[in-house]
Scaffold this motif. Sequence first.
Motif, PDB file in Angstrom:
ATOM      1  N   GLN A  23     -78.440 149.397  91.105  1.00 36.20           N
ATOM      2  CA  GLN A  23     -77.427 148.379  91.359  1.00 36.20           C
ATOM      3  C   GLN A  23     -77.815 147.543  92.579  1.00 36.20           C
ATOM      4  O   GLN A  23     -78.265 148.076  93.588  1.00 36.20           O
ATOM      5  N   LYS A  24     -77.633 146.241  92.471  1.00 37.83           N
ATOM      6  CA  LYS A  24     -77.814 145.359  93.618  1.00 37.83           C
ATOM      7  C   LYS A  24     -76.441 144.812  93.957  1.00 37.83           C
ATOM      8  O   LYS A  24     -75.880 144.010  93.215  1.00 37.83           O
ATOM      9  N   ILE A  25     -75.897 145.269  95.059  1.00 38.60           N
ATOM     10  CA  ILE A  25     -74.497 144.992  95.394  1.00 38.60           C
ATOM     11  C   ILE A  25     -74.384 144.001  96.553  1.00 38.60           C
ATOM     12  O   ILE A  25     -75.091 144.100  97.547  1.00 38.60           O
ATOM     13  N   ALA A  26     -73.469 143.060  96.383  1.00 42.92           N
ATOM     14  CA  ALA A  26     -73.161 142.101  97.447  1.00 42.92           C
ATOM     15  C   ALA A  26     -71.686 142.242  97.817  1.00 42.92           C
ATOM     16  O   ALA A  26     -70.883 142.764  97.043  1.00 42.92           O
ATOM     17  N   ALA A 144     -74.236 135.147  92.303  1.00 43.64           N
ATOM     18  CA  ALA A 144     -74.591 136.546  92.029  1.00 43.64           C
ATOM     19  C   ALA A 144     -75.677 136.632  90.960  1.00 43.64           C
ATOM     20  O   ALA A 144     -76.639 137.401  91.085  1.00 43.64           O
ATOM     21  N   GLU A 147     -79.066 135.428  92.397  1.00 41.03           N
ATOM     22  CA  GLU A 147     -79.732 136.353  93.306  1.00 41.03           C
ATOM     23  C   GLU A 147     -79.901 137.751  92.715  1.00 41.03           C
ATOM     24  O   GLU A 147     -80.410 138.656  93.377  1.00 41.03           O
ATOM     25  N   TYR A 149     -77.541 139.946  91.739  1.00 35.99           N
ATOM     26  CA  TYR A 149     -76.557 140.974  92.081  1.00 35.99           C
ATOM     27  C   TYR A 149     -75.857 141.462  90.816  1.00 35.99           C
ATOM     28  O   TYR A 149     -75.504 140.670  89.932  1.00 35.99           O
ATOM     29  N   VAL A 152     -70.318 142.457  92.903  1.00 32.62           N
ATOM     30  CA  VAL A 152     -69.858 141.791  94.126  1.00 32.62           C
ATOM     31  C   VAL A 152     -68.496 142.370  94.481  1.00 32.62           C
ATOM     32  O   VAL A 152     -67.555 142.289  93.687  1.00 32.62           O
ATOM     33  N   HIS A 173     -75.390 142.282 103.188  1.00 34.00           N
ATOM     34  CA  HIS A 173     -75.404 141.626 101.878  1.00 34.00           C
ATOM     35  C   HIS A 173     -74.142 140.787 101.640  1.00 34.00           C
ATOM     36  O   HIS A 173     -73.761 140.551 100.503  1.00 34.00           O
TER      37      HIS A 173
END
Length: 201
Positions: A23-26, A144, A147, A149, A152, A173
């Motif tokens: 997971q890429k979380i912002a 999102a 990039e 993500y 979010v 982030h």
Amino acid sequence: MKKLILTSLACLIFAFGAQAQSQKIATIDVRKVLENYYLTWQEDAAYQQENQRLVQEAAEAHKLYEAADKKFTEILNSTKAKDLPPEVLSKNEQEAAKAFEERKKLESALASFRENAIKNLAARKKRTQQDILKKVNETIAKQAQKEGYTLVLNTSIDASNPYRAVIFDSGKHDISDEILLQLNATKPEKLAKPESLLLFN
């Protein structure tokens, strides 16, 4: 059997951990974005202007009612004078009845005006909030996706929702400023943030 259960549990924990790592979380402070978005300032100014207009109209309507009430009271008192001829008393009673109906009509109109004003302002506020939030959410979603993500999270907190979705965030982030830059790209040059906002309070 016990060994099989432990093995399955370990697999689940591993799978969950691997998924979390992928997971890429912002994070974003939505309240900060809303309060610093120029469209919020413009719409809030229009909302407050409409609110003030309705307040003034209600005040004028109340003055008319007070005048009618005063007139009715004066005429009513004149019907109680015993030293007046019967025909004058009869005329005063008729005028008192007319004044009463006029006062009743204005009182009803004032109550109706206030009720409608409250409903219309509430509807306008809700509609404007939804329109602004839609633009903000669309911008967040595009950023999102751009990039990469996958999630979010909103870090803002207010009186209506005192429980944070995020307990701790280093801010590394946080994309609030990036989103504001995009939203305010077309902000009029001389437009300044007002001292107070009503739309999202």
